[in-house]
Scaffold this motif. Sequence first.
Motif, mmCIF file in Angstrom:
data_model
loop_
_atom_site.group_PDB
_atom_site.id
_atom_site.type_symbol
_atom_site.label_atom_id
_atom_site.label_comp_id
_atom_site.label_asym_id
_atom_site.label_seq_id
_atom_site.Cartn_x
_atom_site.Cartn_y
_atom_site.Cartn_z
ATOM 1 N N LEU B 17 18.126 -2.613 -54.086
ATOM 2 C CA LEU B 17 16.716 -2.236 -54.170
ATOM 3 C C LEU B 17 15.979 -2.383 -52.839
ATOM 4 O O LEU B 17 15.234 -1.474 -52.448
ATOM 5 N N PRO B 18 16.156 -3.481 -52.121
ATOM 6 C CA PRO B 18 15.471 -3.584 -50.832
ATOM 7 C C PRO B 18 15.894 -2.486 -49.864
ATOM 8 O O PRO B 18 15.108 -2.081 -48.999
ATOM 9 N N VAL B 19 17.118 -2.012 -50.004
ATOM 10 C CA VAL B 19 17.573 -0.927 -49.137
ATOM 11 C C VAL B 19 16.827 0.360 -49.488
ATOM 12 O O VAL B 19 16.341 1.068 -48.603
ATOM 13 N N TYR B 20 16.725 0.635 -50.761
ATOM 14 C CA TYR B 20 15.977 1.829 -51.181
ATOM 15 C C TYR B 20 14.541 1.749 -50.695
ATOM 16 O O TYR B 20 13.955 2.739 -50.254
ATOM 17 N N GLN B 21 14.010 0.539 -50.798
ATOM 18 C CA GLN B 21 12.643 0.295 -50.372
ATOM 19 C C GLN B 21 12.460 0.691 -48.908
ATOM 20 O O GLN B 21 11.545 1.423 -48.549
ATOM 21 N N ARG B 22 13.372 0.212 -48.098
ATOM 22 C CA ARG B 22 13.287 0.499 -46.673
ATOM 23 C C ARG B 22 13.429 1.989 -46.404
ATOM 24 O O ARG B 22 12.711 2.557 -45.582
ATOM 25 N N ILE B 23 14.350 2.629 -47.092
ATOM 26 C CA ILE B 23 14.560 4.059 -46.900
ATOM 27 C C ILE B 23 13.321 4.843 -47.324
ATOM 28 O O ILE B 23 12.857 5.738 -46.616
ATOM 29 N N GLN B 43 21.616 7.928 -47.616
ATOM 30 C CA GLN B 43 21.151 6.931 -46.652
ATOM 31 C C GLN B 43 21.709 5.546 -46.946
ATOM 32 O O GLN B 43 22.102 4.819 -46.049
ATOM 33 N N ALA B 44 21.738 5.205 -48.225
ATOM 34 C CA ALA B 44 22.150 3.858 -48.595
ATOM 35 C C ALA B 44 23.659 3.699 -48.631
ATOM 36 O O ALA B 44 24.174 2.594 -48.704
ATOM 37 N N GLY B 45 24.363 4.834 -48.613
ATOM 38 C CA GLY B 45 25.811 4.748 -48.655
ATOM 39 C C GLY B 45 26.370 4.535 -50.043
ATOM 40 O O GLY B 45 27.436 3.962 -50.221
ATOM 41 N N VAL B 46 25.650 4.992 -51.055
ATOM 42 C CA VAL B 46 26.142 4.930 -52.425
ATOM 43 C C VAL B 46 25.963 6.309 -53.070
ATOM 44 O O VAL B 46 25.319 7.183 -52.493
ATOM 45 N N VAL B 218 27.303 -1.805 -45.582
ATOM 46 C CA VAL B 218 27.203 -0.388 -45.824
ATOM 47 C C VAL B 218 28.055 0.303 -44.803
ATOM 48 O O VAL B 218 27.985 -0.004 -43.632
ATOM 49 N N GLY B 219 28.854 1.196 -45.230
ATOM 50 C CA GLY B 219 29.422 2.136 -44.285
ATOM 51 C C GLY B 219 28.881 3.461 -44.712
ATOM 52 O O GLY B 219 29.048 3.842 -45.852
ATOM 53 N N ILE B 220 28.205 4.115 -43.861
ATOM 54 C CA ILE B 220 27.629 5.378 -44.270
ATOM 55 C C ILE B 220 28.473 6.522 -43.764
ATOM 56 O O ILE B 220 28.587 6.741 -42.572
ATOM 57 N N PRO B 221 29.096 7.199 -44.680
ATOM 58 C CA PRO B 221 30.036 8.237 -44.305
ATOM 59 C C PRO B 221 29.324 9.561 -44.092
ATOM 60 O O PRO B 221 29.882 10.592 -44.333
ATOM 61 N N ASN B 222 28.085 9.503 -43.643
ATOM 62 C CA ASN B 222 27.353 10.743 -43.404
ATOM 63 C C ASN B 222 27.983 11.549 -42.291
ATOM 64 O O ASN B 222 28.388 11.017 -41.291
ATOM 65 N N GLU B 223 28.015 12.826 -42.502
ATOM 66 C CA GLU B 223 28.375 13.701 -41.403
ATOM 67 C C GLU B 223 27.292 13.547 -40.359
ATOM 68 O O GLU B 223 26.183 13.148 -40.662
ATOM 69 N N ARG B 224 27.613 13.846 -39.167
ATOM 70 C CA ARG B 224 26.622 13.807 -38.079
ATOM 71 C C ARG B 224 27.393 13.645 -36.794
ATOM 72 O O ARG B 224 27.807 12.555 -36.440
#
Lengths: 230, 230
Positions: B17-23, B43-46, B218-224
Amino acid sequence: MSRRRPLRLPEPTVARLPVYQRIAENWRSRGHSSIDSSQLGDQAGVTATTVRRDLAGLGSLGVRGAGYDIETLLNHIAEALGQDRTYRVVIVGVGNLGRALANSTSFLVRGAELVGLYDADLSVIGSTVARHVVRDVHGEIDLADVAVLCVPPEAAQAVADRLVRAGIRALLNFAPRVLTVPQGVAVHYVDFSIELQILTYHLVSGMGLLGGGVLHSVGIPNERPVGGDA
Amino acid sequence: MSRRRPLRLPEPTVARLPVYQRIAENWRSRGHSSIDSSQLGDQAGVTATTVRRDLAGLGSLGVRGAGYDIETLLNHIAEALGQDRTYRVVIVGVGNLGRALANSTSFLVRGAELVGLYDADLSVIGSTVARHVVRDVHGEIDLADVAVLCVPPEAAQAVADRLVRAGIRALLNFAPRVLTVPQGVAVHYVDFSIELQILTYHLVSGMGLLGGGVLHSVGIPNERPVGGDA
DNA sequence: GGATGTGAAGTAGTTCACAGCC
DNA sequence: GGCTGTGAACTACTTCACATCC
């Protein structure tokens, strides 16, 4: 020190192994040469069964009836966590936090080796911290295995981009900011304010209990009347 | 701000939840007024499903076909985490880390309020840090909801005992030491070197991937493709 | 006797797949 | 059409209970 393959361990186990490691070392320094699963479990805040399950995953290293030989235990955990290898670490951002980490005797241990410090602040660049001269983050960045980010949140993404471009594939991010990185780069977040929020949530909700989950959230429900009073 | 009961949420949800909050705040500051579960999840990696499951637990606050109104979302998360209350926080140990935390603009937020600083070092006691005069940890300790421990590991247990005796029931422990506390006291650990070890384990084992678990990992597997090159 | 290691059972959390609503 | 909310299926982790071995 048999060179073994990676060994895929459950995520919660990976998070607990370093805790067992710390407990075992503590035990050893107090003169013990072995430890059993209940002792480890009590300290770590998990059940004895969980400890045994975790350790059984590393091979049959316990002795029935006697517990675990501390020396053997430490060797196996270190190997399972890949600590028989060394990791080149750079710290980026040499403010209070970066300085605290660089000077800490307990942060860069078990194969982690500090190889560079970087900052953007001209008044810091050129100074010596933890026996390393702080270099300009905008200049050349030495190749390393892991970068530790201690920069202000606004700068975090840009710095991360630079580091990734310099070939770094693992980031430990202390900046309270979600980072976007390309596939194949690992980011691990440590967010102080989130930790505090998790704690305060338990304060109003769970109420003091919070047994379980060692990870970063251990609540140790050990008896212990504390101090001399009551 | 309907005063609601604690609301028991799954542990992993509490951590996210705090992660969502920040996002969500980030999104808002960029001019958006709503956000959907895939955006939050990326963003959160989920996964988006996990986000929806988490948020559904707070009540039906989304709008079908449109996502979540950011303002509403932030209100509900804050309430669920008990952030409509304030928490008195003391920091014990004013070295580099304690100083960094006391001065950080992102640490003491969402109801957390610094009410005191303590140290054992005579050269620090009496000085002013973050607009608070550092007091002697061996003297009287004001009652607070949470104590943040930034003392050397050797001192951690003794200081914890003092704090518990002073009536503090929640500790955020940055010292790399397992603490023993009486029932009813919550301890939450943040151990830098363990975080680093978890990261390096993934480096040799999982190999860069580590999607999943937002928490602190978190590992964020976002393309970029990162930056301008490639 | 005593503590490990492990099948089997239980529990918690995640993901699928889709109905429901805007 | 699009995205939420959720029963049902699945996966992961923990705990029980006990056979096993020192």
